[in-house]
Design an enzyme around this catalytic site. Sequence first.
Site, mmCIF file in Angstrom:
data_model
loop_
_atom_site.group_PDB
_atom_site.id
_atom_site.type_symbol
_atom_site.label_atom_id
_atom_site.label_comp_id
_atom_site.label_asym_id
_atom_site.label_seq_id
_atom_site.Cartn_x
_atom_site.Cartn_y
_atom_site.Cartn_z
ATOM 1 N N ASP A 253 -3.780 -6.485 5.701
ATOM 2 C CA ASP A 253 -2.631 -5.771 6.261
ATOM 3 C C ASP A 253 -3.114 -4.580 7.072
ATOM 4 O O ASP A 253 -3.574 -3.581 6.509
ATOM 5 C CB ASP A 253 -1.722 -5.283 5.125
ATOM 6 C CG ASP A 253 -0.481 -4.590 5.670
ATOM 7 O OD1 ASP A 253 0.487 -5.301 5.987
ATOM 8 O OD2 ASP A 253 -0.502 -3.351 5.801
ATOM 9 N N LYS B 141 1.153 -4.443 12.931
ATOM 10 C CA LYS B 141 2.481 -3.850 13.098
ATOM 11 C C LYS B 141 2.602 -3.108 14.425
ATOM 12 O O LYS B 141 1.626 -2.490 14.885
ATOM 13 C CB LYS B 141 2.769 -2.851 11.950
ATOM 14 C CG LYS B 141 2.430 -3.386 10.566
ATOM 15 C CD LYS B 141 2.815 -2.446 9.442
ATOM 16 C CE LYS B 141 2.196 -2.898 8.130
ATOM 17 N NZ LYS B 141 0.815 -2.427 7.921
ATOM 18 N N HIS C 75 7.003 -1.546 12.635
ATOM 19 C CA HIS C 75 6.498 -0.675 11.569
ATOM 20 C C HIS C 75 7.604 0.209 10.968
ATOM 21 O O HIS C 75 7.677 0.365 9.748
ATOM 22 C CB HIS C 75 5.363 0.188 12.136
ATOM 23 C CG HIS C 75 4.360 0.623 11.125
ATOM 24 N ND1 HIS C 75 3.029 0.750 11.412
ATOM 25 C CD2 HIS C 75 4.478 0.986 9.830
ATOM 26 C CE1 HIS C 75 2.376 1.155 10.329
ATOM 27 N NE2 HIS C 75 3.243 1.302 9.363
ATOM 28 N N LEU D 78 0.443 0.701 -5.727
ATOM 29 C CA LEU D 78 -0.140 1.419 -6.874
ATOM 30 C C LEU D 78 0.314 2.871 -6.888
ATOM 31 O O LEU D 78 -0.272 3.705 -7.588
ATOM 32 C CB LEU D 78 -1.671 1.357 -6.812
ATOM 33 C CG LEU D 78 -2.290 -0.046 -6.821
ATOM 34 C CD1 LEU D 78 -3.805 0.031 -6.582
ATOM 35 C CD2 LEU D 78 -1.995 -0.742 -8.140
ATOM 36 N N LYS E 279 -4.412 -1.148 -1.529
ATOM 37 C CA LYS E 279 -5.528 -0.719 -0.681
ATOM 38 C C LYS E 279 -6.697 -0.316 -1.565
ATOM 39 O O LYS E 279 -6.518 0.362 -2.583
ATOM 40 C CB LYS E 279 -5.092 0.467 0.184
ATOM 41 C CG LYS E 279 -6.209 1.115 0.982
ATOM 42 C CD LYS E 279 -6.721 2.373 0.311
ATOM 43 C CE LYS E 279 -7.901 2.971 1.042
ATOM 44 N NZ LYS E 279 -8.506 4.095 0.288
ATOM 45 N N SER E 280 -7.893 -0.719 -1.172
ATOM 46 C CA SER E 280 -9.086 -0.165 -1.807
ATOM 47 C C SER E 280 -10.264 -0.317 -0.861
ATOM 48 O O SER E 280 -10.366 -1.297 -0.122
ATOM 49 C CB SER E 280 -9.390 -0.889 -3.122
ATOM 50 O OG SER E 280 -10.563 -0.322 -3.688
ATOM 51 N N VAL E 281 -11.155 0.675 -0.901
ATOM 52 C CA VAL E 281 -12.428 0.561 -0.195
ATOM 53 C C VAL E 281 -13.571 0.470 -1.201
ATOM 54 O O VAL E 281 -14.732 0.446 -0.823
ATOM 55 C CB VAL E 281 -12.676 1.766 0.744
ATOM 56 C CG1 VAL E 281 -11.669 1.777 1.885
ATOM 57 C CG2 VAL E 281 -12.634 3.086 -0.024
HETATM 58 N N1 LIG Z 1 4.454 -0.322 6.295
HETATM 59 C C1 LIG Z 1 4.222 0.933 6.016
HETATM 60 O O1 LIG Z 1 4.890 1.853 6.505
HETATM 61 C C2 LIG Z 1 3.110 1.264 5.078
HETATM 62 C C3 LIG Z 1 2.992 2.569 4.568
HETATM 63 C C4 LIG Z 1 1.951 2.833 3.672
HETATM 64 C C5 LIG Z 1 1.080 1.825 3.313
HETATM 65 N N2 LIG Z 1 1.217 0.558 3.848
HETATM 66 C C6 LIG Z 1 0.283 -0.527 3.493
HETATM 67 O O2 LIG Z 1 0.204 -0.623 2.070
HETATM 68 C C7 LIG Z 1 -1.173 -0.519 1.690
HETATM 69 C C8 LIG Z 1 -1.311 0.061 0.306
HETATM 70 O O3 LIG Z 1 -0.709 1.331 0.212
HETATM 71 P P1 LIG Z 1 -1.544 2.688 0.067
HETATM 72 O O4 LIG Z 1 -2.836 2.532 0.746
HETATM 73 O O5 LIG Z 1 -0.650 3.790 0.525
HETATM 74 O O6 LIG Z 1 -1.683 2.918 -1.496
HETATM 75 P P2 LIG Z 1 -1.969 2.063 -2.847
HETATM 76 O O7 LIG Z 1 -2.457 0.705 -2.544
HETATM 77 O O8 LIG Z 1 -0.754 2.225 -3.695
HETATM 78 O O9 LIG Z 1 -3.114 2.944 -3.534
HETATM 79 C C9 LIG Z 1 -4.384 3.069 -2.963
HETATM 80 C C10 LIG Z 1 -5.177 4.078 -3.800
HETATM 81 O O10 LIG Z 1 -5.414 3.509 -5.106
HETATM 82 C C11 LIG Z 1 -6.832 3.470 -5.352
HETATM 83 N N3 LIG Z 1 -7.108 2.218 -6.068
HETATM 84 C C12 LIG Z 1 -6.978 0.965 -5.617
HETATM 85 N N4 LIG Z 1 -7.306 0.066 -6.562
HETATM 86 C C13 LIG Z 1 -7.664 0.785 -7.652
HETATM 87 C C14 LIG Z 1 -8.116 0.434 -8.944
HETATM 88 N N5 LIG Z 1 -8.225 -0.852 -9.298
HETATM 89 N N6 LIG Z 1 -8.408 1.431 -9.824
HETATM 90 C C15 LIG Z 1 -8.255 2.728 -9.465
HETATM 91 N N7 LIG Z 1 -7.821 3.126 -8.250
HETATM 92 C C16 LIG Z 1 -7.545 2.158 -7.337
HETATM 93 C C17 LIG Z 1 -7.483 3.499 -3.996
HETATM 94 O O11 LIG Z 1 -8.771 4.087 -4.088
HETATM 95 P P3 LIG Z 1 -10.106 3.257 -3.692
HETATM 96 O O12 LIG Z 1 -9.971 2.927 -2.227
HETATM 97 O O13 LIG Z 1 -11.223 4.154 -4.029
HETATM 98 O O14 LIG Z 1 -10.094 2.019 -4.550
HETATM 99 C C18 LIG Z 1 -6.512 4.379 -3.199
HETATM 100 O O15 LIG Z 1 -6.782 5.740 -3.443
HETATM 101 C C19 LIG Z 1 -1.777 0.340 2.806
HETATM 102 O O16 LIG Z 1 -3.163 0.311 2.812
HETATM 103 C C20 LIG Z 1 -1.134 -0.286 4.004
HETATM 104 O O17 LIG Z 1 -1.791 -1.511 4.339
HETATM 105 C C21 LIG Z 1 2.216 0.289 4.710
#
Ligand SMILES: NC(=O)c1ccc[n+]([C@@H]2O[C@H](COP(=O)([O-])OP(=O)(O)OC[C@H]3O[C@@H](n4cnc5c(N)ncnc54)[C@H](OP(=O)(O)O)[C@@H]3O)[C@@H](O)[C@H]2O)c1
Length: 274
Positions: free
Chosen positions: A45, A75, A108, A190, A230-232
């Site tokens: 994504d 997007k 988006h 998450l 999301k994770s790196v």
């Molecule tokens: N359409 C939109 O407007 C919109 C808006 C926001 C996001 N998004 C999409 O949704 C995706 C996910 O949302 P997000 O990036 O905001 O947040 P998220 O996926 O809820 O959380 C990511 C955070 O959680 C940590 N994490 C991931 N897996 C983990 C695990 N197993 N244990 C502990 N920590 C963990 C990551 O750190 P590490 O990287 O260190 O693992 C990062 O700090 C985005 O990347 C994007 O593609 C879309």
Amino acid sequence: MNQPTLALNDGRTLPQLGLGLWQTADNQVSPVVAAAVEAGYRLVDTAAIYRNEAGVGQGLRRTAIPANRVFVTTKLWNDSHGTETPAIALDASLEQLGLDAVDLYLIHWPRPAHDRYVATWRALIGLRKDGKARSIGVSNFTAPQLARLIDETGVVPAVNQVELNPGFQQRELRAFHAEHGIATQSWSPLCRGRLLDHPVLAEIARKHGRTVAQVIIRWHLDLGLGVIPKSVTPHHIRENIAVFDFRLDEADMARIAGLDDPRGRLGPHPDDFN
Ligand SMILES: NC(=O)c1ccc[n+]([C@@H]2O[C@H](COP(=O)([O-])OP(=O)(O)OC[C@H]3O[C@@H](n4cnc5c(N)ncnc54)[C@H](OP(=O)(O)O)[C@@H]3O)[C@@H](O)[C@H]2O)c1
């Protein structure tokens, strides 16, 4: 690995789990995407505004898995709403990604103050006809905005990607999606890490011998939602996909239902983000 998919209203299927790529820098994203695909992810994504589409394309070409086996979402950013601009924006994204077509192209944000999202949606319908976007959908649309798209164009978005996690469960919007055949895909699933030490989730995780992140991802899957954590971090990337061999039971689902806070939004309200 046998992965669950969601049936889209256009006859195609959406892998239920994918890798989120927001805030993964372009010079960092290629190995992350490659590692995820090698770990079994079949959806990535991205978005024009993430400014990492070139690295995403490189990452896809680094793996032994053929690029057409990985579902790619990108997007259209807020500056590209309109009648003509979406085609230009998608061409730019495709060039960055090194692809002829994306699997899913999303608007988006609706930007209601500009009132151009219906024209933009008509343009996306054209892009699907041209074959440059295999499926089309939206992100951050409210039920009234979705209803307007459907009423004015007759074309129902395949997907609405929205903020959704145990602390902000979007029940009414999910019900609207179910009624109209729109797949729900959860962003910040998450809660950007903020729920990972929640005591209720920790207890459920202990019961299943899993991590809290896995329990939350499983919750999205068991509700029939798409989910794009999301994770790196390589071990998180692997951990987040190791969720297909257990299920939450009714008691777990009921306890997590109790964590909902309709005011628990982290991001902006779609009506205010213009
Ligand atoms: N359409 C939109 O407007 C919109 C808006 C926001 C996001 N998004 C999409 O949704 C995706 C996910 O949302 P997000 O990036 O905001 O947040 P998220 O996926 O809820 O959380 C990511 C955070 O959680 C940590 N994490 C991931 N897996 C983990 C695990 N197993 N244990 C502990 N920590 C963990 C990551 O750190 P590490 O990287 O260190 O693992 C990062 O700090 C985005 O990347 C994007 O593609 C879309």
